[in-house]
Design a protein around this motif. Structure first.
Motif, PDB file in Angstrom:
ATOM      1  N   ASN A 169       0.817  -1.215   0.000  1.00 50.56           N
ATOM      2  CA  ASN A 169       0.000   0.000   0.000  1.00 50.56           C
ATOM      3  C   ASN A 169       0.849   1.262   0.000  1.00 50.56           C
ATOM      4  O   ASN A 169       1.814   1.379   0.769  1.00 50.56           O
ATOM      5  CB  ASN A 169      -0.903   0.019   1.237  1.00 50.56           C
ATOM      6  N   VAL A 170       0.475   2.199  -0.873  1.00 56.56           N
ATOM      7  CA  VAL A 170       1.137   3.501  -0.920  1.00 56.56           C
ATOM      8  C   VAL A 170       0.091   4.563  -0.616  1.00 56.56           C
ATOM      9  O   VAL A 170      -0.941   4.624  -1.286  1.00 56.56           O
ATOM     10  CB  VAL A 170       1.715   3.788  -2.324  1.00 56.56           C
ATOM     11  N   HIS A 171       0.371   5.384   0.366  1.00 57.66           N
ATOM     12  CA  HIS A 171      -0.513   6.517   0.666  1.00 57.66           C
ATOM     13  C   HIS A 171       0.191   7.786   0.183  1.00 57.66           C
ATOM     14  O   HIS A 171       1.311   8.095   0.595  1.00 57.66           O
ATOM     15  CB  HIS A 171      -0.772   6.592   2.181  1.00 57.66           C
ATOM     16  N   LEU A 172      -0.456   8.508  -0.739  1.00 59.72           N
ATOM     17  CA  LEU A 172       0.144   9.720  -1.304  1.00 59.72           C
ATOM     18  C   LEU A 172      -0.291  10.925  -0.481  1.00 59.72           C
ATOM     19  O   LEU A 172      -1.425  10.976  -0.001  1.00 59.72           O
ATOM     20  CB  LEU A 172      -0.328   9.921  -2.743  1.00 59.72           C
ATOM     21  N   SER A 173       0.599  11.885  -0.390  1.00 56.85           N
ATOM     22  CA  SER A 173       0.268  13.059   0.411  1.00 56.85           C
ATOM     23  C   SER A 173       0.415  14.337  -0.384  1.00 56.85           C
ATOM     24  O   SER A 173       1.321  14.467  -1.221  1.00 56.85           O
ATOM     25  CB  SER A 173       1.184  13.125   1.631  1.00 56.85           C
ATOM     26  N   ALA A 174      -0.483  15.283  -0.100  1.00 58.26           N
ATOM     27  CA  ALA A 174      -0.357  16.615  -0.692  1.00 58.26           C
ATOM     28  C   ALA A 174       0.422  17.529   0.256  1.00 58.26           C
ATOM     29  O   ALA A 174       0.706  18.671  -0.085  1.00 58.26           O
ATOM     30  CB  ALA A 174      -1.743  17.182  -0.960  1.00 58.26           C
ATOM     31  N   HIS A 175       0.749  17.029   1.429  1.00 62.21           N
ATOM     32  CA  HIS A 175       1.421  17.863   2.426  1.00 62.21           C
ATOM     33  C   HIS A 175       2.885  17.462   2.558  1.00 62.21           C
ATOM     34  O   HIS A 175       3.252  16.333   2.268  1.00 62.21           O
ATOM     35  CB  HIS A 175       0.720  17.716   3.784  1.00 62.21           C
ATOM     36  N   ALA A 176       3.686  18.430   3.000  1.00 62.13           N
ATOM     37  CA  ALA A 176       5.134  18.202   3.061  1.00 62.13           C
ATOM     38  C   ALA A 176       5.537  17.473   4.337  1.00 62.13           C
ATOM     39  O   ALA A 176       6.371  17.943   5.100  1.00 62.13           O
ATOM     40  CB  ALA A 176       5.865  19.541   2.948  1.00 62.13           C
ATOM     41  N   PHE A 177       4.931  16.322   4.590  1.00 63.02           N
ATOM     42  CA  PHE A 177       5.349  15.502   5.722  1.00 63.02           C
ATOM     43  C   PHE A 177       6.446  14.555   5.250  1.00 63.02           C
ATOM     44  O   PHE A 177       6.485  14.163   4.084  1.00 63.02           O
ATOM     45  CB  PHE A 177       4.182  14.655   6.245  1.00 63.02           C
ATOM     46  N   THR A 178       7.309  14.158   6.175  1.00 59.53           N
ATOM     47  CA  THR A 178       8.337  13.186   5.812  1.00 59.53           C
ATOM     48  C   THR A 178       7.675  11.826   5.575  1.00 59.53           C
ATOM     49  O   THR A 178       6.909  11.371   6.430  1.00 59.53           O
ATOM     50  CB  THR A 178       9.365  13.047   6.958  1.00 59.53           C
ATOM     51  N   PRO A 179       7.920  11.197   4.426  1.00 64.87           N
ATOM     52  CA  PRO A 179       7.318   9.884   4.190  1.00 64.87           C
ATOM     53  C   PRO A 179       7.771   8.859   5.237  1.00 64.87           C
ATOM     54  O   PRO A 179       8.920   8.877   5.667  1.00 64.87           O
ATOM     55  CB  PRO A 179       7.840   9.492   2.803  1.00 64.87           C
ATOM     56  N   ILE A 180       6.846   8.002   5.632  1.00 63.05           N
ATOM     57  CA  ILE A 180       7.186   6.881   6.526  1.00 63.05           C
ATOM     58  C   ILE A 180       7.237   5.643   5.639  1.00 63.05           C
ATOM     59  O   ILE A 180       6.211   5.213   5.103  1.00 63.05           O
ATOM     60  CB  ILE A 180       6.124   6.715   7.624  1.00 63.05           C
ATOM     61  N   GLN A 181       8.435   5.092   5.460  1.00 67.13           N
ATOM     62  CA  GLN A 181       8.606   4.025   4.474  1.00 67.13           C
ATOM     63  C   GLN A 181       8.887   2.684   5.152  1.00 67.13           C
ATOM     64  O   GLN A 181       9.761   2.579   5.990  1.00 67.13           O
ATOM     65  CB  GLN A 181       9.770   4.378   3.536  1.00 67.13           C
ATOM     66  N   PHE A 182       8.157   1.670   4.764  1.00 67.00           N
ATOM     67  CA  PHE A 182       8.376   0.292   5.206  1.00 67.00           C
ATOM     68  C   PHE A 182       8.505   0.154   6.728  1.00 67.00           C
ATOM     69  O   PHE A 182       9.491  -0.397   7.228  1.00 67.00           O
ATOM     70  CB  PHE A 182       9.608  -0.302   4.514  1.00 67.00           C
ATOM     71  N   PRO A 183       7.527   0.654   7.477  1.00 62.58           N
ATOM     72  CA  PRO A 183       7.621   0.533   8.944  1.00 62.58           C
ATOM     73  C   PRO A 183       7.484  -0.928   9.392  1.00 62.58           C
ATOM     74  O   PRO A 183       6.837  -1.726   8.718  1.00 62.58           O
ATOM     75  CB  PRO A 183       6.429   1.358   9.437  1.00 62.58           C
ATOM     76  N   SER A 184       8.125  -1.242  10.525  1.00 64.15           N
ATOM     77  CA  SER A 184       8.032  -2.598  11.090  1.00 64.15           C
ATOM     78  C   SER A 184       6.970  -2.700  12.171  1.00 64.15           C
ATOM     79  O   SER A 184       6.667  -3.784  12.659  1.00 64.15           O
ATOM     80  CB  SER A 184       9.372  -3.019  11.697  1.00 64.15           C
ATOM     81  N   SER A 185       6.450  -1.554  12.613  1.00 63.92           N
ATOM     82  CA  SER A 185       5.345  -1.576  13.563  1.00 63.92           C
ATOM     83  C   SER A 185       4.486  -0.339  13.321  1.00 63.92           C
ATOM     84  O   SER A 185       4.906   0.584  12.619  1.00 63.92           O
ATOM     85  CB  SER A 185       5.869  -1.591  15.005  1.00 63.92           C
ATOM     86  N   ASP A 186       3.282  -0.322  13.929  1.00 65.51           N
ATOM     87  CA  ASP A 186       2.409   0.828  13.698  1.00 65.51           C
ATOM     88  C   ASP A 186       2.548   1.861  14.817  1.00 65.51           C
ATOM     89  O   ASP A 186       1.789   2.832  14.873  1.00 65.51           O
ATOM     90  CB  ASP A 186       0.948   0.369  13.545  1.00 65.51           C
ATOM     91  N   ALA A 187       3.570   1.667  15.658  1.00 67.08           N
ATOM     92  CA  ALA A 187       3.703   2.521  16.841  1.00 67.08           C
ATOM     93  C   ALA A 187       3.901   3.997  16.476  1.00 67.08           C
ATOM     94  O   ALA A 187       3.330   4.872  17.110  1.00 67.08           O
ATOM     95  CB  ALA A 187       4.852   2.026  17.698  1.00 67.08           C
ATOM     96  N   GLY A 188       4.686   4.279  15.454  1.00 67.15           N
ATOM     97  CA  GLY A 188       4.995   5.683  15.144  1.00 67.15           C
ATOM     98  C   GLY A 188       4.063   6.292  14.111  1.00 67.15           C
ATOM     99  O   GLY A 188       4.320   7.407  13.632  1.00 67.15           O
ATOM    100  N   LEU A 189       3.018   5.597  13.747  1.00 62.15           N
ATOM    101  CA  LEU A 189       2.152   6.108  12.676  1.00 62.15           C
ATOM    102  C   LEU A 189       1.218   7.193  13.220  1.00 62.15           C
ATOM    103  O   LEU A 189       0.745   7.101  14.352  1.00 62.15           O
ATOM    104  CB  LEU A 189       1.362   4.960  12.047  1.00 62.15           C
ATOM    105  N   PRO A 190       0.938   8.227  12.397  1.00 65.44           N
ATOM    106  CA  PRO A 190       0.305   9.434  12.936  1.00 65.44           C
ATOM    107  C   PRO A 190      -1.199   9.317  13.222  1.00 65.44           C
ATOM    108  O   PRO A 190      -1.704  10.037  14.071  1.00 65.44           O
ATOM    109  CB  PRO A 190       0.547  10.483  11.848  1.00 65.44           C
ATOM    110  N   ASP A 191      -1.921   8.454  12.516  1.00 66.16           N
ATOM    111  CA  ASP A 191      -3.378   8.446  12.743  1.00 66.16           C
ATOM    112  C   ASP A 191      -3.974   7.076  12.427  1.00 66.16           C
ATOM    113  O   ASP A 191      -3.279   6.144  12.008  1.00 66.16           O
ATOM    114  CB  ASP A 191      -4.063   9.550  11.905  1.00 66.16           C
ATOM    115  N   ALA A 192      -5.283   6.997  12.610  1.00 63.99           N
ATOM    116  CA  ALA A 192      -5.972   5.710  12.447  1.00 63.99           C
ATOM    117  C   ALA A 192      -5.915   5.226  10.995  1.00 63.99           C
ATOM    118  O   ALA A 192      -5.827   4.018  10.742  1.00 63.99           O
ATOM    119  CB  ALA A 192      -7.427   5.861  12.892  1.00 63.99           C
TER     120      ALA A 192
END
Lengths: 277, 182
Positions: free
Chosen positions: A197-220
């Motif tokens: 899955n690729v989530h595209l962003s219109a905002h200048a956030f740093t991409p989170i690539q290939f995470p090993s857990s969902d702990a640092g993910l920003p939202d639901a």
């Protein structure tokens, strides 16, 4: 070992790209003036081109892959244009011989003596940008499950199909968890279907690539997409490390807040054929 | 020095014989440069394994193996010296054909092949001895067998875990030995 089946003409691989064509794809990529829909179309055409070129041999194009592009927005269905319109999974030789059109483009390449030369190249187009309607991701995943289900019955010993879902928003037709789980549950003797899955962003956030857990993910929504995504195969982990990314063993095939660069990188890693016979 | 040359080559499973990208030279022991001329001239033979992923790699492999067997590649420096001419010949061969867009695109990447060449030289003054010298680029391997046992392999003593990078450097090996057969 899983995900080690050789890709051959008798046991080809299957790559299916699902592309969000909802109205919000009109917005530009983060850090760019470019519409997301146009960027994704270009990257998808480039991916198809690369796979065709990879399969090219002296006698023609070897059918190591069957490839498909499904769009979802105002409609859900096959997204090829031109002679392949309406086709779902198409042998790569047919794709190579039937682009909708060939554009002439100019590009720079190294001349081998420290300089750059500009050269004209023919760039094939199979897929055009579209941006309208909602985000029927569940329907798209359902269609993918049906196509890939047929595929694994036809090639039960092949490399497991790879499904890449590219989207910029939340599904508007319900929770995709169950249908994604059904899709990932399909399998060949070499392993389960891979859903990336690729989530595209219109905002200048740093991409989170290939995470090993969902702990640092920003939202639901990010955690939902993480949950839908398969673990990277050993080959994909190596490819990610070759691209200079730090990925852990449990890394998922998922990028959140992707810009165009991380989208290209993601597709290179997720679709790189390493075991062509 | 009595030499018997036997070449065996097999395409990958699922491929046609015409899709075999491997090459060897010479075709026969008598066709080697210098063989049979004086009895002490070196015997040259080479194999080259064209990369499946590149286009016209079989032709590139044949050019490399042929150049070695003709004595045009005395060492690693000699290989670098002969490459521009071989590249010109490869481009002349592939450029003569009208090509579809995907072949044009792929040809920009060039072609890739391994090379393993061996030179057998007899020492005229010492009985029953000779020297073999080998040059290798990539993952083709030479095995020296005697009485059914492995005496030495070069350049690999165990299978490489993955294919070496396309820009591998040539490796050389020289060994003086008593010949098994005269």
């Amino acid at each position: 070992m899983a995900y080690s089946a050789e890709i051959s003409r008798t046991n080809p691989a299957c790559i299916l790209i699902l592309i969000d064509q909802s109205g919000s794809m009109e917005e530009p990529f983060s850090g760019s003036q470019r519409r997301k829909a146009d960027g994704v179309a270009d990257v998808t055409n480039r991916l198809l081109q690369n796979l065709v070129v990879r399969c090219a041999r002296e006698e023609g194009i070897r059918d190591y892959f069957h490839l498909g592009v499904l769009g979802y927005g105002g409609e859900v269905g096959p997204a090829f244009r031109g002679p392949l319109a309406g086709r779902s999974l198409v042998p790569v030789s047919e794709i190579g011989h039937a682009p909708a059109r060939l554009e002439e483009r100019t590009r720079e390449r190294e001349d081998g003596m420290g300089g750059l030369v500009r050269e004209k190249v023919r760039f094939p187009i199979w897929f055009e940008s579209v941006a309208n309607g909602a985000t029927p991701m569940c329907q798209a995943l359902g269609r993918a499950t049906s196509l890939v289900g047929d595929w694994v019955r036809r090639y039960p010993d092949g490399f497991p199909p790879i499904v890449v879902n590219i989207s910029d928003g939340q599904p508007t037709d319900g929770d995709p968890t169950a249908v994604a789980s059904e899709l990932r549950g399909l399998r060949t003797t070499d392993g389960e279907v891979l859903l990336l899955n690729v989530h595209l962003s219109a905002h200048a956030f740093t991409p989170i690539q290939f995470p090993s857990s969902d702990a640092g993910l920003p939202d639901a929504h990010a955690r939902l997409l993480y949950g839908l995504s398969s673990r990277l195969t050993p080959g994909m982990l190596s490819a990610a490390r070759e691209e200079g990314l730090q990925v852990g063993e449990g890394a998922r095939g998922f990028v959140f807040n992707a810009d165009i660069i991380s989208l290209i990188k993601f597709l290179n890693i997720g679709t790189r054929p390493s075991n062509l016979r | 020095m009595r030499i018997r040359l036997e070449a065996v080559s097999l395409q990958k499973a699922g491929n046609q014989p015409s899709e075999n990208e491997d090459a060897y030279a010479p075709e026969s022991a008598g066709a080697s440069r210098g063989a049979g001329a004086s009895g002490v001239a070196p015997f040259l033979a080479a194999v080259a394994d064209g990369a499946t992923e590149s286009l016209f790699s079989g032709h590139w492999a044949r050019l490399l193996a042929g150049a070695f067997a003709r004595g045009e590649v005395p060492d690693a420096q000699g290989l670098l010296a002969v490459l521009p001419e071989l590249q010109r010949q490869w481009h002349a061969h592939v450029g003569a054909k009208p090509l579809p867009w995907y072949a044009e695109e792929k040809l920009r990447e060039g072609a890739f092949a391994t090379l393993l060449g061996v030179r057998l030289s007899e020492q005229p003054t010492v009985d029953c001895s000779g020297t073999w010298e080998a040059l290798a680029v990539g993952d083709s391997c030479l095995f020296q067998l005697r009485r059914g046992g492995l005496l030495r392999s070069f350049p690999w003593s165990s299978p490489p875990r993955s294919a070496p990078p396309r820009s591998s450097s040539p490796r050389m090996c020289t060994r003086t030995d008593a010949w098994a057969h005269r």
